[in-house]
Motif scaffolding. Structure first.
Motif, short mmCIF file in Angstrom:
data_model
loop_
_atom_site.label_atom_id
_atom_site.label_comp_id
_atom_site.label_asym_id
_atom_site.label_seq_id
_atom_site.Cartn_x
_atom_site.Cartn_y
_atom_site.Cartn_z
N THR A 13 141.67 114.59 103.40
CA THR A 13 141.51 113.15 103.63
C THR A 13 141.74 112.78 105.09
O THR A 13 141.44 111.65 105.49
CB THR A 13 142.46 112.32 102.75
OG1 THR A 13 143.82 112.54 103.16
CG2 THR A 13 142.28 112.65 101.28
N TRP A 14 142.28 113.70 105.90
CA TRP A 14 142.53 113.39 107.31
C TRP A 14 141.20 113.22 108.02
O TRP A 14 140.28 114.06 107.86
CB TRP A 14 143.35 114.49 107.96
CG TRP A 14 144.78 114.56 107.53
CD1 TRP A 14 145.34 114.04 106.41
CD2 TRP A 14 145.84 115.22 108.23
NE1 TRP A 14 146.68 114.34 106.36
CE2 TRP A 14 147.01 115.05 107.46
CE3 TRP A 14 145.91 115.93 109.41
CZ2 TRP A 14 148.24 115.58 107.85
CZ3 TRP A 14 147.13 116.46 109.80
CH2 TRP A 14 148.28 116.27 109.04
N PRO A 15 141.06 112.19 108.86
CA PRO A 15 139.77 111.93 109.49
C PRO A 15 139.30 113.01 110.47
O PRO A 15 138.10 113.15 110.68
CB PRO A 15 139.99 110.59 110.22
CG PRO A 15 141.46 110.44 110.32
CD PRO A 15 142.06 111.19 109.18
N ASP A 16 140.21 113.78 111.04
CA ASP A 16 139.83 114.82 112.00
C ASP A 16 139.52 116.16 111.35
O ASP A 16 139.20 117.12 112.05
CB ASP A 16 140.93 115.01 113.05
CG ASP A 16 141.07 113.81 113.97
OD1 ASP A 16 140.09 113.07 114.11
OD2 ASP A 16 142.15 113.62 114.53
N THR A 18 137.49 118.47 108.25
CA THR A 18 136.42 118.54 107.27
C THR A 18 136.47 119.90 106.60
O THR A 18 136.89 120.89 107.20
CB THR A 18 135.03 118.37 107.93
OG1 THR A 18 134.86 119.36 108.93
CG2 THR A 18 134.86 116.99 108.53
N SER A 32 138.05 121.29 112.47
CA SER A 32 137.89 120.08 113.26
C SER A 32 136.67 120.27 114.16
O SER A 32 136.03 121.32 114.13
CB SER A 32 139.14 119.83 114.11
OG SER A 32 139.18 120.72 115.21
N SER A 94 149.05 119.05 112.17
CA SER A 94 149.01 118.04 113.23
C SER A 94 149.16 118.70 114.59
O SER A 94 148.42 118.38 115.54
CB SER A 94 150.12 117.01 113.00
OG SER A 94 150.10 116.03 114.01
#
Length: 130
Positions: A13-16, A18, A32, A94
């Motif tokens: 779900t993290w935008p950076d 896939t 990323s 992160s």
């Protein structure tokens, strides 16, 4: 749901990040725009591409029992045994995203193979020795 499945679902779900095909061909991966970030190889084992530079910079902090290092690898392996290990994975993902964005280095090639292909994973070894 296993810890790895829960972590994968949350990280997806993290935008950076896939979902991607892992270059090693084993399991599921997240990447990323800057390259592969994580390979989920089993219900417990995750390889995370931190980059050699980031591993060396934070090496003294990468001594958790759940973390395994391979000398000169761009990847660390996490063993997800407890919920706290998932929290650690989130922190390290992160860090990996920041490392890939902030410290691009030609020697940190995205083609570097993950630790799943290294026969000997060394737990908590100091990469500066030797």
């Amino acid at each position: 749901m296993t810890l790895a499945a829960r972590a994968f679902t949350q990280l997806a779900t993290w935008p950076d990040l896939t979902e991607a095909e892992p270059s090693c061909g084993v399991g599921r991966a997240l990447g990323s725009a800057h390259g592969e970030i994580a390979h989920f190889h089993s219900d417990r084992d995750v390889d995370l591409c931190l980059t050699v530079r980031a591993i060396r910079r934070f090496e003294e902090h990468l001594t958790a029992a759940a973390i395994q290092l391979v000398p000169d690898s761009h990847w660390v392996t996490l063993r997800l045994n407890f919920a706290a290990d998932v929290d650690l994975l989130m922190t390290l993902v992160s860090l990996a995203l920041q490392a890939h964005q902030a410290w691009p280095d030609p020697s940190d090639s995205p083609r570097t193979r993950c630790n799943d292909h290294n026969g000997a994973v060394v737990a908590r070894q100091n990469l500066g020795d030797g």
